[in-house]
Design an enzyme around this catalytic site. Structure first.
Site, PDB file in Angstrom:
ATOM      1  N   ARG A 184       0.875  -1.187   0.000  1.00 41.98           N
ATOM      2  CA  ARG A 184       0.000   0.000   0.000  1.00 41.98           C
ATOM      3  C   ARG A 184       0.905   1.228   0.000  1.00 41.98           C
ATOM      4  NH1 ARG A 184       2.397   1.956   3.783  1.00 41.98           N
ATOM      5  NH2 ARG A 184       0.865   3.617   3.707  1.00 41.98           N
ATOM      6  N   ASP A 193      -2.158  10.724  -2.309  1.00 41.60           N
ATOM      7  CA  ASP A 193      -2.520   9.642  -3.236  1.00 41.60           C
ATOM      8  C   ASP A 193      -2.891  10.166  -4.619  1.00 41.60           C
ATOM      9  OD1 ASP A 193      -2.957   8.365  -0.453  1.00 41.60           O
ATOM     10  OD2 ASP A 193      -2.877   6.729  -1.902  1.00 41.60           O
ATOM     11  N   ASN A 248      -5.625  12.192   0.277  1.00 44.96           N
ATOM     12  CA  ASN A 248      -4.688  11.406   1.080  1.00 44.96           C
ATOM     13  C   ASN A 248      -5.499  10.635   2.111  1.00 44.96           C
ATOM     14  OD1 ASN A 248      -1.940  10.635   1.731  1.00 44.96           O
ATOM     15  ND2 ASN A 248      -2.190  11.787   3.626  1.00 44.96           N
TER      16      ASN A 248
END
Ligand code: MRU
Length: 355
Positions: free
Chosen positions: A54, A242, A252
């Protein structure tokens, strides 16, 4: 730990080894150090969805190696055009998580490379592209680390959210890379790490990276961040991203938006640290960023243990969007952009890449 033994050089979240993708299983850290091996692209896609790996940049690097597996299988099948035959696997990879734009960015890089390969086996050439993308991510992180550290006072106390370190990237880290660089130059007095419910990326992963390197870390419940910021102890909030929209709005880990509001209220600088590959010029504003929602059970249970009564429902969006106006600076490998907005992001994207 000696300088040549630091965690971020010893442990890689993602590695290509013996024709397979090796992923450090982040679901079981810090208690267990175990690698999951993926020999096919569908296995890589499933591992990304399941959070074995991740963190936006690490997901991008993993997908690039996954694309090599997709093409390798398509070429070995030797039926028709290998590019067409790889398409289904590439689509699986692309759909494995929706918010981190580094995933689609890395697959675009791989697909552009696929389009221009000479006849013959494409595998070695594509592996070289994936390896380069991986190395460039680490180089970008080191550059961001140096740029970000220069913004901090010596011996700073900083607050961070989620995990943005070696585990979340090709290596070294984004926001945690800034911490690493600052620790090596002006020193860091304390890194406060939000525990980051529900997956505990802060309590498990950020704390593990920092403890392994002998850096000071204090874990706090996400809900304690307001009181900490109010105390006046924190020099800056450092987070990753992100996906950054073309106007600077930033998606995020869930909880980031609340931190940005609190930081602004208490006059604490709020810095987003992210590589250029996290900027999505095709998405004009944050409200257009797709936000992943995951299973209710992730909230109703903690580490597998249920703590809510049967019948209770949960809402589990795993990212939120911080409006650009709450961000004091965006730190990228191409430079620091104060008060990001559409014009600044356009300039950043047009700036030269790293040599
Ligand atoms: O759900 P995750 O753990 O993939 O979310 C990770 C984050 O939100 C990180 O802050 C982000 O990817 C930046 S990592 C350098």
């Amino acid at each position: 730990m000696a300088v040549d033994e630091v965690l971020y050089d010893k442990v890689r979240a993602v590695e290509w080894r013996d024709g397979a993708v090796w992923l450090l299983d982040q679901r079981v850290l810090p208690g267990t150090l175990r690698y999951e091996t993926c020999a096919t692209a569908p296995e890589v896609a499933a591992a990304i969805t399941a959070m074995v790996v991740r963190g936006a940049p690490a997901i991008g690097v993993t997908a690039a190696y996954g694309a090599v597996l997709a093409v390798s299988a398509a070429y070995a099948r030797a039926v028709g055009d290998w590019r067409a035959s790889a398409r289904a696997d590439l689509a699986l990879l692309r759909a494995s998580r929706p918010t981190a734009v580094n995933l689609g960015w890395a697959l675009d890089v791989m697909e552009r490379a696929m389009a221009t390969l000479p006849p013959g086996s494409p595998v070695a050439a594509l592996l070289a592209v994936a390896r380069r993308l991986h190395e460039e991510d680490i180089a970008a992180n080191r550059r961001m680390g140096a740029l970000g550290a220069a913004l901090l006072p010596p011996q700073a106390r900083v607050l961070t959210h989620c995990n943005t370190g070696a585990l979340a990237t090709g290596g070294y880290g984004t926001a945690l890379g800034v911490v690493r660089a600052a620790a090596a130059t002006g020193g860091i007095t304390m890194v406060y790490a939000d525990e980051t419910r529900p997956w505990l990326q802060g309590a498990r992963l950020t704390a593990w990276e920092l403890v392994e390197e002998g850096l000071p870390v204090t874990v706090l419940a996400d809900s304690a961040a307001g009181a900490l910021l109010r105390s006046g102890a924190i020099a800056a909030v450092l987070v990753g991203a992100d996906r950054i929209a073309a106007n600077g709005d930033t998606a995020n880990k869930i909880g980031t938006y609340g931190l940005a509001v609190l930081a602004r209220h208490h006059g604490v600088p709020f810095y987003v640290v992210a590589p250029i590959s996290t900027i999505d010029a095709a998405t004009p504003e944050g409200r257009m960023i797709p936000i992943e929602e995951r299973a209710e059970g992730e909230v109703l249970r903690c580490q597998g243990v249920a703590h809510s009564p049967a019948g209770a429902r949960a809402w589990n969006p795993v990212f939120d969007v911080t409006p650009a106006g709450l961000i004091d600076a965006l730190i990228t490998e191409r430079g620091v952009l104060p008060h990001p907005d559409a014009e600044g992001i356009r300039r950043l994207l047009a700036a030269p890449t790293l040599a």
